[in-house]
Design a protein around this motif. Structure first.
Motif, PDB file in Angstrom:
ATOM      1  N   ILE A   4     -86.556  27.582 -47.356  1.00  6.31           N
ATOM      2  CA  ILE A   4     -86.595  27.543 -48.743  1.00  6.31           C
ATOM      3  C   ILE A   4     -85.836  27.173 -49.165  1.00  6.31           C
ATOM      4  O   ILE A   4     -85.310  27.081 -50.903  1.00  6.31           O
ATOM      5  N   THR A   5     -84.471  28.001 -48.843  1.00  5.68           N
ATOM      6  CA  THR A   5     -83.460  27.276 -49.380  1.00  5.68           C
ATOM      7  C   THR A   5     -83.143  26.863 -49.346  1.00  5.68           C
ATOM      8  O   THR A   5     -82.341  25.952 -50.064  1.00  5.68           O
ATOM      9  N   TRP A   6     -82.970  25.204 -48.367  1.00  5.63           N
ATOM     10  CA  TRP A   6     -82.856  23.954 -48.437  1.00  5.63           C
ATOM     11  C   TRP A   6     -83.604  23.270 -49.847  1.00  5.63           C
ATOM     12  O   TRP A   6     -82.560  22.247 -50.656  1.00  5.63           O
ATOM     13  N   ARG A   7     -84.541  23.733 -50.243  1.00  2.00           N
ATOM     14  CA  ARG A   7     -85.642  23.384 -51.068  1.00  2.00           C
ATOM     15  C   ARG A   7     -84.329  23.698 -52.336  1.00  2.00           C
ATOM     16  O   ARG A   7     -84.695  23.079 -53.637  1.00  2.00           O
ATOM     17  N   ARG A   8     -84.462  24.798 -52.682  1.00  2.67           N
ATOM     18  CA  ARG A   8     -82.903  25.731 -53.851  1.00  2.67           C
ATOM     19  C   ARG A   8     -82.089  24.936 -53.742  1.00  2.67           C
ATOM     20  O   ARG A   8     -81.108  24.740 -54.975  1.00  2.67           O
ATOM     21  N   ALA A   9     -81.102  24.206 -52.399  1.00  4.76           N
ATOM     22  CA  ALA A   9     -80.476  23.411 -52.657  1.00  4.76           C
ATOM     23  C   ALA A   9     -80.503  22.329 -53.465  1.00  4.76           C
ATOM     24  O   ALA A   9     -79.841  21.804 -54.071  1.00  4.76           O
ATOM     25  N   ARG A  10     -80.862  21.678 -52.660  1.00  2.00           N
ATOM     26  CA  ARG A  10     -81.800  20.651 -53.904  1.00  2.00           C
ATOM     27  C   ARG A  10     -82.477  20.362 -54.947  1.00  2.00           C
ATOM     28  O   ARG A  10     -81.757  19.381 -55.552  1.00  2.00           O
ATOM     29  N   GLU A  11     -82.849  21.292 -55.711  1.00  2.00           N
ATOM     30  CA  GLU A  11     -82.922  21.668 -56.803  1.00  2.00           C
ATOM     31  C   GLU A  11     -81.656  21.222 -57.551  1.00  2.00           C
ATOM     32  O   GLU A  11     -81.296  21.338 -58.547  1.00  2.00           O
ATOM     33  N   ALA A  12     -80.653  21.761 -57.109  1.00  2.69           N
ATOM     34  CA  ALA A  12     -79.449  22.084 -57.662  1.00  2.69           C
ATOM     35  C   ALA A  12     -78.395  21.436 -57.617  1.00  2.69           C
ATOM     36  O   ALA A  12     -78.165  21.657 -58.555  1.00  2.69           O
ATOM     37  N   THR A  13     -77.986  20.594 -56.646  1.00  2.85           N
ATOM     38  CA  THR A  13     -77.311  19.915 -56.660  1.00  2.85           C
ATOM     39  C   THR A  13     -78.431  17.935 -56.867  1.00  2.85           C
ATOM     40  O   THR A  13     -76.921  17.019 -57.594  1.00  2.85           O
ATOM     41  N   LEU A  14     -79.162  17.743 -56.395  1.00  2.00           N
ATOM     42  CA  LEU A  14     -79.778  16.716 -56.659  1.00  2.00           C
ATOM     43  C   LEU A  14     -79.842  15.695 -57.659  1.00  2.00           C
ATOM     44  O   LEU A  14     -80.487  16.968 -59.423  1.00  2.00           O
ATOM     45  N   THR A  15     -79.211  14.746 -58.593  1.00  5.09           N
ATOM     46  CA  THR A  15     -80.501  14.595 -59.265  1.00  5.09           C
ATOM     47  C   THR A  15     -81.783  14.083 -59.686  1.00  5.09           C
ATOM     48  O   THR A  15     -82.610  14.284 -58.858  1.00  5.09           O
ATOM     49  N   LEU A  16     -82.859  14.105 -61.074  1.00  2.00           N
ATOM     50  CA  LEU A  16     -84.315  14.342 -61.083  1.00  2.00           C
ATOM     51  C   LEU A  16     -84.151  12.437 -60.384  1.00  2.00           C
ATOM     52  O   LEU A  16     -85.371  13.195 -58.905  1.00  2.00           O
ATOM     53  N   ASP A  17     -83.482  11.698 -60.053  1.00  5.28           N
ATOM     54  CA  ASP A  17     -83.377  10.576 -59.874  1.00  5.28           C
ATOM     55  C   ASP A  17     -83.966  10.571 -57.875  1.00  5.28           C
ATOM     56  O   ASP A  17     -84.781   9.930 -57.348  1.00  5.28           O
ATOM     57  N   GLU A  18     -82.725  10.946 -57.536  1.00  5.13           N
ATOM     58  CA  GLU A  18     -82.867  12.068 -56.735  1.00  5.13           C
ATOM     59  C   GLU A  18     -83.550  12.266 -55.260  1.00  5.13           C
ATOM     60  O   GLU A  18     -84.060  12.583 -54.489  1.00  5.13           O
ATOM     61  N   HIS A  19     -83.719  13.516 -57.047  1.00  6.52           N
ATOM     62  CA  HIS A  19     -85.252  14.149 -55.974  1.00  6.52           C
ATOM     63  C   HIS A  19     -86.525  13.521 -56.508  1.00  6.52           C
ATOM     64  O   HIS A  19     -87.452  13.484 -55.164  1.00  6.52           O
ATOM     65  N   ALA A  20     -86.573  12.762 -57.218  1.00 10.83           N
ATOM     66  CA  ALA A  20     -88.059  11.758 -56.580  1.00 10.83           C
ATOM     67  C   ALA A  20     -88.182  10.648 -55.760  1.00 10.83           C
ATOM     68  O   ALA A  20     -88.811  10.844 -55.322  1.00 10.83           O
ATOM     69  N   LEU A  21     -87.322  10.872 -55.048  1.00  8.93           N
ATOM     70  CA  LEU A  21     -86.215   9.513 -54.209  1.00  8.93           C
ATOM     71  C   LEU A  21     -86.952  10.292 -52.962  1.00  8.93           C
ATOM     72  O   LEU A  21     -86.710  10.077 -51.882  1.00  8.93           O
ATOM     73  N   ALA A  22     -86.998  11.780 -52.775  1.00 10.05           N
ATOM     74  CA  ALA A  22     -87.078  12.311 -51.824  1.00 10.05           C
ATOM     75  C   ALA A  22     -86.013  12.479 -51.022  1.00 10.05           C
ATOM     76  O   ALA A  22     -85.639  12.383 -49.628  1.00 10.05           O
ATOM     77  N   LEU A  23     -85.017  11.918 -51.546  1.00  8.30           N
ATOM     78  CA  LEU A  23     -83.984  12.789 -50.633  1.00  8.30           C
ATOM     79  C   LEU A  23     -83.185  13.378 -50.215  1.00  8.30           C
ATOM     80  O   LEU A  23     -83.094  14.453 -50.465  1.00  8.30           O
ATOM     81  N   ALA A  24     -83.414  13.423 -48.623  1.00  8.58           N
ATOM     82  CA  ALA A  24     -82.474  14.700 -47.892  1.00  8.58           C
ATOM     83  C   ALA A  24     -84.048  15.554 -48.012  1.00  8.58           C
ATOM     84  O   ALA A  24     -84.008  16.831 -48.584  1.00  8.58           O
ATOM     85  N   LYS A  25     -85.088  14.947 -48.241  1.00 13.10           N
ATOM     86  CA  LYS A  25     -86.927  16.204 -48.443  1.00 13.10           C
ATOM     87  C   LYS A  25     -86.274  17.561 -47.630  1.00 13.10           C
ATOM     88  O   LYS A  25     -86.379  18.662 -47.821  1.00 13.10           O
ATOM     89  N   ARG A  26     -86.214  17.244 -46.060  1.00 10.69           N
ATOM     90  CA  ARG A  26     -85.871  17.975 -44.944  1.00 10.69           C
ATOM     91  C   ARG A  26     -84.994  18.688 -44.671  1.00 10.69           C
ATOM     92  O   ARG A  26     -84.134  17.530 -44.163  1.00 10.69           O
ATOM     93  N   PRO A  27     -84.620  19.798 -43.900  1.00  9.95           N
ATOM     94  CA  PRO A  27     -83.357  19.881 -43.371  1.00  9.95           C
ATOM     95  C   PRO A  27     -82.844  18.533 -41.895  1.00  9.95           C
ATOM     96  O   PRO A  27     -82.104  18.789 -41.796  1.00  9.95           O
ATOM     97  N   TYR A  28     -83.496  18.678 -41.385  1.00  9.52           N
ATOM     98  CA  TYR A  28     -83.778  17.644 -40.597  1.00  9.52           C
ATOM     99  C   TYR A  28     -83.106  15.986 -40.898  1.00  9.52           C
ATOM    100  O   TYR A  28     -82.599  15.146 -40.042  1.00  9.52           O
ATOM    101  N   ASP A  29     -83.455  16.084 -42.312  1.00 11.55           N
ATOM    102  CA  ASP A  29     -82.655  14.562 -42.517  1.00 11.55           C
ATOM    103  C   ASP A  29     -80.922  14.749 -42.148  1.00 11.55           C
ATOM    104  O   ASP A  29     -80.903  13.430 -42.407  1.00 11.55           O
TER     105      ASP A  29
END
Length: 185
Positions: free
Chosen positions: A98-123
């Protein structure tokens, strides 16, 4: 996970006794295994978590991983907790997810988010290993630090090794220009 290319289970299991954290310079983590959420119905003692040995290693095997000064400073923080929840227990995968998803939404651009950049902590682990390879660290040393075989490293990180090959070719060409006469002999 990024700086030491650790698996989530290894991060959760990390204890102060496994850390050499000097006042300055590089430190060392002596990884001893990981904690996996198995569920009460699947453990011998009815606990939710099980402690496992390192992947593909003997039960008491360890894996030393040198860590850069930036991670040493983070782990030396004053509260002394190493990756525990507020109650002092293991962190649940759902909680850091949950924390990871929130951090991604807060920091990544829409394009980066759509590319699944750093989609999971294991990345972060993959990014750390990729960074080592791109920095020119010997692949055998990368595999040793990451606790992988050289074959696994080549299978999953071959694109970075190809970039290293191009860099090596450039270095060789530069040396050849200095040492080989222009005649091409």
């Amino acid at each position: 996970m990024y700086y030491a290319a650790m698996r989530p289970a290894e991060v959760i299991h990390l204890q102060q006794a496994q850390c050499r954290l000097p006042a300055s310079g590089w430190g060392l983590l002596n990884l001893k295994g990981g904690v996996v959420a198995a569920g009460k119905a699947w453990t011998n003692d009815g606990a939710v978590h099980e402690i496992h040995s390192l992947r593909r290693r003997a039960a008491k095997a360890t894996r030393p991983v040198p860590i850069p000064p930036v991670l040493v400073r983070m782990l030396r923080e004053p509260d002394g907790r190493l990756f525990r929840n507020a109650a002092g227990n293991y962190i649940e995968a759902a909680a850091y997810g949950i924390t990871w998803r929130r951090a991604r939404e807060a920091t990544l651009t829409l394009d980066e988010h759509a590319l699944a950049l750093a989609k999971r902590p294991y990345d972060l682990r993959h990014a750390g290993i990729s960074f080592w390879l791109a920095s020119g660290v010997d692949p055998a040393e990368c595999a040793r630090r990451a606790g992988q075989s050289i074959q696994v490293l080549f299978r999953y990180y071959a694109k970075f090794l190809a970039e290293a090959r191009n860099h090596a070719n450039t270095l060789i060409e530069e040396s050849m220009r200095r040492w080989v006469p222009e005649s091409g002999a």
